[in-house]
Scaffold this motif. Structure first.
Motif, PDB file in Angstrom:
ATOM      1  N   ALA A   1       0.819  -1.212   0.000  1.00  0.00           N
ATOM      2  CA  ALA A   1       0.000   0.000   0.000  1.00  0.00           C
ATOM      3  C   ALA A   1       0.852   1.261   0.000  1.00  0.00           C
ATOM      4  O   ALA A   1       0.467   2.282  -0.573  1.00  0.00           O
ATOM      5  CB  ALA A   1      -0.934   0.004   1.202  1.00  0.00           C
ATOM      6  N   THR A   2       2.008   1.204   0.664  1.00  0.00           N
ATOM      7  CA  THR A   2       2.862   2.388   0.709  1.00  0.00           C
ATOM      8  C   THR A   2       3.821   2.439  -0.473  1.00  0.00           C
ATOM      9  O   THR A   2       4.591   3.398  -0.597  1.00  0.00           O
ATOM     10  CB  THR A   2       3.678   2.411   2.018  1.00  0.00           C
ATOM     11  N   GLN A   3       3.801   1.381  -1.306  1.00  0.00           N
ATOM     12  CA  GLN A   3       4.623   1.336  -2.517  1.00  0.00           C
ATOM     13  C   GLN A   3       6.092   1.569  -2.207  1.00  0.00           C
ATOM     14  O   GLN A   3       6.792   2.298  -2.902  1.00  0.00           O
ATOM     15  CB  GLN A   3       4.143   2.365  -3.538  1.00  0.00           C
ATOM     16  N   ALA A   4       6.551   0.953  -1.101  1.00  0.00           N
ATOM     17  CA  ALA A   4       7.962   1.069  -0.723  1.00  0.00           C
ATOM     18  C   ALA A   4       8.494  -0.307  -0.397  1.00  0.00           C
ATOM     19  O   ALA A   4       7.798  -1.100   0.229  1.00  0.00           O
ATOM     20  CB  ALA A   4       8.115   1.981   0.496  1.00  0.00           C
ATOM     21  N   PRO A   5       9.704  -0.637  -0.819  1.00  0.00           N
ATOM     22  CA  PRO A   5      10.284  -1.920  -0.440  1.00  0.00           C
ATOM     23  C   PRO A   5      10.512  -1.977   1.056  1.00  0.00           C
ATOM     24  O   PRO A   5      10.602  -0.942   1.719  1.00  0.00           O
ATOM     25  CB  PRO A   5      11.617  -1.955  -1.201  1.00  0.00           C
TER      26      PRO A   5
ATOM     27  N   LEU B   1      -5.823 -10.243   2.380  1.00  0.00           N
ATOM     28  CA  LEU B   1      -5.557  -8.815   2.216  1.00  0.00           C
ATOM     29  C   LEU B   1      -4.300  -8.583   1.386  1.00  0.00           C
ATOM     30  O   LEU B   1      -4.298  -7.802   0.426  1.00  0.00           O
ATOM     31  CB  LEU B   1      -5.419  -8.168   3.592  1.00  0.00           C
ATOM     32  N   ALA B   2      -3.209  -9.271   1.748  1.00  0.00           N
ATOM     33  CA  ALA B   2      -1.952  -9.089   1.020  1.00  0.00           C
ATOM     34  C   ALA B   2      -2.091  -9.517  -0.441  1.00  0.00           C
ATOM     35  O   ALA B   2      -1.602  -8.835  -1.354  1.00  0.00           O
ATOM     36  CB  ALA B   2      -0.835  -9.872   1.708  1.00  0.00           C
ATOM     37  N   LEU B   3      -2.749 -10.631  -0.676  1.00  0.00           N
ATOM     38  CA  LEU B   3      -2.935 -11.116  -2.046  1.00  0.00           C
ATOM     39  C   LEU B   3      -3.853 -10.192  -2.837  1.00  0.00           C
ATOM     40  O   LEU B   3      -3.643  -9.959  -4.031  1.00  0.00           O
ATOM     41  CB  LEU B   3      -3.506 -12.531  -2.024  1.00  0.00           C
ATOM     42  N   SER B   4      -4.877  -9.658  -2.183  1.00  0.00           N
ATOM     43  CA  SER B   4      -5.801  -8.751  -2.864  1.00  0.00           C
ATOM     44  C   SER B   4      -5.094  -7.472  -3.301  1.00  0.00           C
ATOM     45  O   SER B   4      -5.295  -6.985  -4.421  1.00  0.00           O
ATOM     46  CB  SER B   4      -6.975  -8.420  -1.942  1.00  0.00           C
ATOM     47  N   LEU B   5      -4.247  -6.928  -2.436  1.00  0.00           N
ATOM     48  CA  LEU B   5      -3.516  -5.707  -2.792  1.00  0.00           C
ATOM     49  C   LEU B   5      -2.489  -5.965  -3.884  1.00  0.00           C
ATOM     50  O   LEU B   5      -2.140  -5.069  -4.644  1.00  0.00           O
ATOM     51  CB  LEU B   5      -2.829  -5.137  -1.549  1.00  0.00           C
TER      52      LEU B   5
ATOM     53  N   SER C   1      -7.823   2.986  -4.126  1.00  0.00           N
ATOM     54  CA  SER C   1      -6.394   2.708  -4.258  1.00  0.00           C
ATOM     55  C   SER C   1      -5.973   1.790  -3.110  1.00  0.00           C
ATOM     56  O   SER C   1      -6.715   1.619  -2.131  1.00  0.00           O
ATOM     57  CB  SER C   1      -5.622   4.024  -4.191  1.00  0.00           C
ATOM     58  N   PRO C   2      -4.770   1.164  -3.184  1.00  0.00           N
ATOM     59  CA  PRO C   2      -4.320   0.326  -2.066  1.00  0.00           C
ATOM     60  C   PRO C   2      -4.319   1.038  -0.714  1.00  0.00           C
ATOM     61  O   PRO C   2      -4.792   0.465   0.269  1.00  0.00           O
ATOM     62  CB  PRO C   2      -2.911  -0.102  -2.508  1.00  0.00           C
TER      63      PRO C   2
END
Length: 446
Positions: free
Chosen positions: A133-137, A184-188, A317-318
């Protein structure tokens, strides 16, 4: 192809150890919560019902007959009284009937180990969802070290959401939580079919996670819904070789009698103060009027659910999806006909994201409010009520529910802000550097 394989290998070599570290830490934290319980308490009070149901399933008996469970508990000299009824779908009792082959003490230790590992996996999946969701590694350098903050939050939430209580009761919550977090993780990650399958397992153990599929309906994510339907069908089929066919018919017959305001043999009265669901609140207000309790409960749940979904939007959005999760999970918790302190654990993934965002954005008031409300939500206020000599008015005996509704309101506020900021970002003009880059690319194409 070689470069793609190298990139994948590099990513896994960097991030896999970090996720493994989170799994090890969160599992260790959960194990510390339960270690003394396993050593001192051979069979927890709720696990006693699961174990008796597993024994009943292995013998071909009715797992929903509380008298059958009581006779098994007496025969095996299980501690605690009374024996609570088994209220879950047949899949759980029949597929876990192998526990009946173990002695009660050993079965309790195995079950506690499953719960501990489940919390570790749930934390790992929740961190993956937050990173998506935060689009950060996971290892990205930020002003606040992300791994350190997330690990601290995982430890804090194990305490604030009273993981120890779920473990002490021998509850199924950690097992359900891991599949909710996986979904949740798979959906995002837009892996819709596996997400539906994961949510199906959560709903196959405890029905209320089905509410989390409603956003998929609004977003028209048909693959996720197909995965959910296929998963539920698979659970039924998997349980049939264990002799669950009669139990499924019995469960469907009993389901209307286990709804809001219904009195279930062997269980607390719906109006009992430990029950702080919406139905419990109305049962204390309306007394024995089951129709009024059911009507008021359904209307309230629909309002909570509808408000969250309306504010979330059709294609969130995520980040907005995770903001939406907090009011959705609160609704899921209070929508159950019976809600107890240990059910607040289901707020874990949404609380982790909200606290991480508040820490990252240095929103101290927001973080303080979340910490206070989450900590209050799992205080055993029904025990506090018993300290008063006189009878308390019905409205004063739902403090846990009021705290959860306050968390819902805060979640709605955060969701509204997320939606407003997303809209503002879309409408704001691009920076000068971006415009120059765009014009340069256009010139290059010409």
């Amino acid at each position: 192809m070689t470069s793609l394989a190298a990139a994948v290998k590099e990513r896994f070599s960097v991030e896999l150890p970090r996720y493994a570290a989170i799994l090890a830490f969160s599992t260790g934290a959960a194990w510390l919560c339960v270690l003394d319980i396993v050593l001192k308490q051979p069979v927890a009070i709720d696990f006693k019902s699961f174990y008796a149901a597993a024994v009943a399933a292995s013998r071909g008996l009715d797992v929903y007959d509380v008298k059958v469970l009581e006779s098994i508990a007496t025969e095996m000299q299980l501690p605690h009284a009374p024996t609570f009824p088994y209220l879950y779908p047949p899949f759980f009792a029949h597929t876990f009937s192998w526990l009946a082959r173990l002695s009660p003490d050993v079965a309790q230790q195995v079950w506690s180990s499953v719960a501990v590992v489940s919390y570790g996996l749930a934390a790992t999946f929740a961190v993956a969802a937050v990173r998506r969701a935060t689009q950060a590694p996971l290892g990205a350098a930020r002003r606040i070290g992300v791994p350190t903050v997330l690990i601290a939050l995982i430890a804090f939430l194990a305490w604030a959401l009273n993981l120890r209580h779920s473990l002490a009761m021998g509850q199924v919550n950690p097992l359900v939580l891991v599949f909710i977090c996986a979904a949740l993780a798979l959906s995002l990650a837009r892996k819709d079919t596996p997400a539906g399958l994961a949510l199906a397992v959560a709903a196959g153990i405890k029905v209320t996670p089905l509410l989390l599929a409603i956003p998929w309906v609004i977003e028209r994510r048909f693959r996720a819904l197909a995965g959910l339907a296929a998963g539920l069908a698979a659970l039924v089929l998997i349980s049939l070789p264990f002799g669950a066919a009669p139990a499924w018919l019995e469960f469907l017959e009993r389901l209307p009698r286990m709804s809001h305001g219904a009195k279930i043999p062997g269980l607390f009265d719906p109006a009992a103060v430990p029950n702080f669901s919406v139905a419990g609140f109305y049962a204390r207000l309306f007394g024995q009027d089951t129709a009024a309790i059911k009507t008021a409960s359904v209307i309230t749940i629909l309002l909570l659910l509808g408000g969250a979904l309306a504010l979330g939007g059709r294609s969130p959005s995520p980040p907005r999806s995770l903001r939406l999760l907090l009011p959705l999970l609160v609704t899921m918790v209070v929508a159950s006909p019976f809600t107890y302190v240990h059910h607040v654990l289901y707020l874990f993934p949404a609380a982790l994201y909200a606290l991480d965002r508040a820490a990252e954005q240095d929103r101290r008031l927001e973080m303080g409010a979340l910490v206070v409300l989450l900590s209050l939500a799992t205080i055993d206020f029904p025990y506090v009520y018993e300290r008063f000599k006189g009878a308390l008015p019905p409205l004063a005996m739902s403090v846990n529910l009021y705290v959860l509704l306050a968390i819902y309101a805060l979640g709605m506020l955060l969701l509204w802000r997320e939606r407003r900021e997303t809209r503002a970002a879309r409408e704001s003009p691009a920076p000068e550097s971006d415009r120059e880059m765009t014009s340069g690319l256009a010139a290059a194409r010409r």
